[in-house]
Design a protein around this motif. Structure first.
Motif, PDB file in Angstrom:
ATOM      1  N   GLU A  16      -5.923  68.752  28.825  1.00 34.75           N
ATOM      2  CA  GLU A  16      -4.857  69.177  27.937  1.00 34.75           C
ATOM      3  C   GLU A  16      -4.758  68.247  26.742  1.00 34.75           C
ATOM      4  OE1 GLU A  16      -1.360  71.215  30.219  1.00 34.75           O
ATOM      5  OE2 GLU A  16      -1.902  69.405  31.327  1.00 34.75           O
ATOM      6  N   THR A  17      -4.159  68.771  25.683  1.00 37.10           N
ATOM      7  CA  THR A  17      -4.005  67.990  24.466  1.00 37.10           C
ATOM      8  C   THR A  17      -2.820  67.044  24.594  1.00 37.10           C
ATOM      9  OG1 THR A  17      -4.881  69.809  23.146  1.00 37.10           O
ATOM     10  CG2 THR A  17      -3.643  68.095  21.981  1.00 37.10           C
ATOM     11  N   ILE A  18      -3.045  65.797  24.277  1.00 40.67           N
ATOM     12  CA  ILE A  18      -2.005  64.776  24.330  1.00 40.67           C
ATOM     13  C   ILE A  18      -1.612  64.420  22.908  1.00 40.67           C
ATOM     14  CG2 ILE A  18      -1.427  62.448  25.088  1.00 40.67           C
ATOM     15  CD1 ILE A  18      -3.569  62.753  27.257  1.00 40.67           C
ATOM     16  N   ILE A  19      -0.308  64.447  22.626  1.00 42.84           N
ATOM     17  CA  ILE A  19       0.157  64.115  21.279  1.00 42.84           C
ATOM     18  C   ILE A  19       1.209  63.012  21.350  1.00 42.84           C
ATOM     19  CG2 ILE A  19      -0.306  66.437  20.412  1.00 42.84           C
ATOM     20  CD1 ILE A  19       2.687  66.992  20.552  1.00 42.84           C
ATOM     21  N   GLU A  20       1.300  62.239  20.282  1.00 43.82           N
ATOM     22  CA  GLU A  20       2.313  61.206  20.168  1.00 43.82           C
ATOM     23  C   GLU A  20       3.587  61.838  19.611  1.00 43.82           C
ATOM     24  OE1 GLU A  20       2.400  57.927  20.876  1.00 43.82           O
ATOM     25  OE2 GLU A  20       0.357  57.800  21.679  1.00 43.82           O
ATOM     26  N   ILE A  21       4.690  61.680  20.332  1.00 41.10           N
ATOM     27  CA  ILE A  21       5.960  62.278  19.919  1.00 41.10           C
ATOM     28  C   ILE A  21       6.957  61.167  19.586  1.00 41.10           C
ATOM     29  CG2 ILE A  21       7.897  63.747  20.617  1.00 41.10           C
ATOM     30  CD1 ILE A  21       6.055  65.228  22.458  1.00 41.10           C
TER      31      ILE A  21
END
Length: 298
Positions: A16-21
Motif C-alpha cells: 500500500e501507498t504510505i504518505i506523510e500526513i
C-alpha cells in the motif's frame, strides 16, 4: 499465530501507498477506548522516533469534514508530537466505520499493560461492529447469535485476541459497572471475578455499593458479590442487607483478636470479671454498629 498475522500485515503495508500526513490533520478515533499515557513506554517510543523515525506507519481513513481519522497509531502520533515532528507516515484506507472499529481494536489488543476498562470498552465496540456488519440486532445476540459460519460474535472476536470467548464476555460485562467501580477494577481494588458479579446490580444498587465501600473502607469479596447479586435478582438488596454483607468478616477463621488486659482493665471497675468486661465490650460494639447503620441510612 500473532507473529504470522503481524508478518502478513507488514506485507500489506509494503503493498500500500504510505504518505506523510501533517499531525494537525489527524483526528482521534471517536470514543477511542485505549488511553495514551505519558509513561516510561511512551518515553521510549519518543526516543525511538527521534532516532529512527516512525518505523511502522499508522492507519487512517478520510473524514467527511476534512483531514483524517486515526484507526491505528494514536500512541505513535503522540510520540511524534513529543518529539517535535510535524508529520507521521500513514496508510490511508477508505473503509467504513465497522471495519475501522475492528481494525482499531485488533491493532491495540496485542499491547502490554492494557487496563481492564480499556479491554471492556474495546471488546464491546468490536462486538457491536460485528453485529452491525452481520445485520443482527438484539441485546442478547452475543450469547445466542450465530454468523454464517456458525460462530458466535464472541468466538469471532476471540480469533484475533489474547482472550477466550468466555473471558471476552466477562470483560464486556464490566461496561455495566458505574465509572467509580470500574476505576476500582483498574486500580486492583476490586478483582475481576467479583466485579463481574457486581455488574448485575442495577445502577442505584451500584451507587449504594460505592457509598458503602467508602464508609466501610472495604471492597466486596467474590462470595459477598455473589450474595448481593442474588439478593438483587430477588429484589431484596436493601440498604441494611448490603451493609450487613459488607461489614461481615470475610475470613474470621484466619485470625484471633486478643486484647491486652493491662490496656483495657483501667476502663472497668475493679469488681468486673474478664467475662463481664467481654460482655460490656460486645454491647458497646453493638451500640456503635447500630449508630453506623443509622448514619448510613441518612
Amino acid at each position: 499465530m500473532n507473529a504470522f498475522r503481524h508478518f502478513r500485515e507488514q506485507e500489506a503495508f509494503m503493498a500500500e501507498t504510505i504518505i506523510e500526513i501533517p499531525l494537525d490533520e489527524l483526528h482521534p478515533f471517536p470514543d477511542h477506548p485505549f488511553g495514551v499515557r505519558d509513561d516510561d513506554m511512551m518515553q521510549q517510543t519518543v526516543e525511538s522516533v527521534r532516532e529512527y523515525g516512525v518505523i511502522v506507519p499508522g492507519i487512517a481513513r478520510p473524514r467527511e469534514d476534512g483531514g483524517y481519522e486515526i484507526v491505528s497509531g494514536h500512541r505513535r502520533k503522540h510520540a511524534c508530537e513529543l518529539a517535535s515532528l510535524k508529520t507521521m507516515p500513514f496508510i490511508i484506507r477508505d473503509i467504513d466505520r465497522n471495519t475501522a472499529t475492528i481494525i482499531m481494536v485488533d491493532s491495540n489488543l496485542q499491547r502490554e499493560n492494557i487496563l481492564p476498562s480499556e479491554k471492556a470498552k474495546a471488546y464491546k465496540m468490536k462486538l457491536e461492529a460485528i453485529k452491525r456488519r452481520a445485520g443482527r440486532p438484539g441485546r442478547n445476540s452475543v450469547q445466542v447469535g450465530q454468523n454464517y459460519e456458525g460462530k458466535t460474535s464472541r468466538e469471532q472476536i476471540a480469533e484475533n485476541s489474547p482472550d477466550s470467548a468466555t473471558q471476552i464476555q466477562r470483560y464486556i460485562r464490566l461496561t455495566e459497572l458505574e465509572p467509580e467501580l470500574l476505576q476500582m477494577v483498574d486500580e486492583g481494588k476490586i478483582g475481576m471475578t467479583p466485579a463481574v458479579e457486581i455488574s448485575y446490580l442495577n445502577p442505584d444498587e451500584q451507587k449504594l455499593l460505592i457509598e458503602t465501600i467508602d464508609s466501610e473502607q472495604a471492597t466486596p469479596s467474590l462470595s459477598q458479590a455473589q450474595r448481593m447479586k442474588r439478593l438483587s435478582k430477588e429484589g431484596k438488596l436493601s440498604d441494611d442487607a448490603m451493609l450487613g454483607i459488607m461489614t461481615e468478616q470475610k475470613k474470621p477463621e484466619t485470625w484471633d483478636l486478643k486484647l491486652p488486659m493491662d490496656k483495657i482493665r483501667k476502663y472497668f471497675p475493679r469488681s468486673y470479671t474478664p467475662q463481664r468486661m467481654e460482655e460490656t465490650i460486645i454491647k458497646l460494639l453493638e451500640t456503635w454498629m447500630k449508630k453506623r447503620q443509622r448514619d448510613h441510612q441518612r
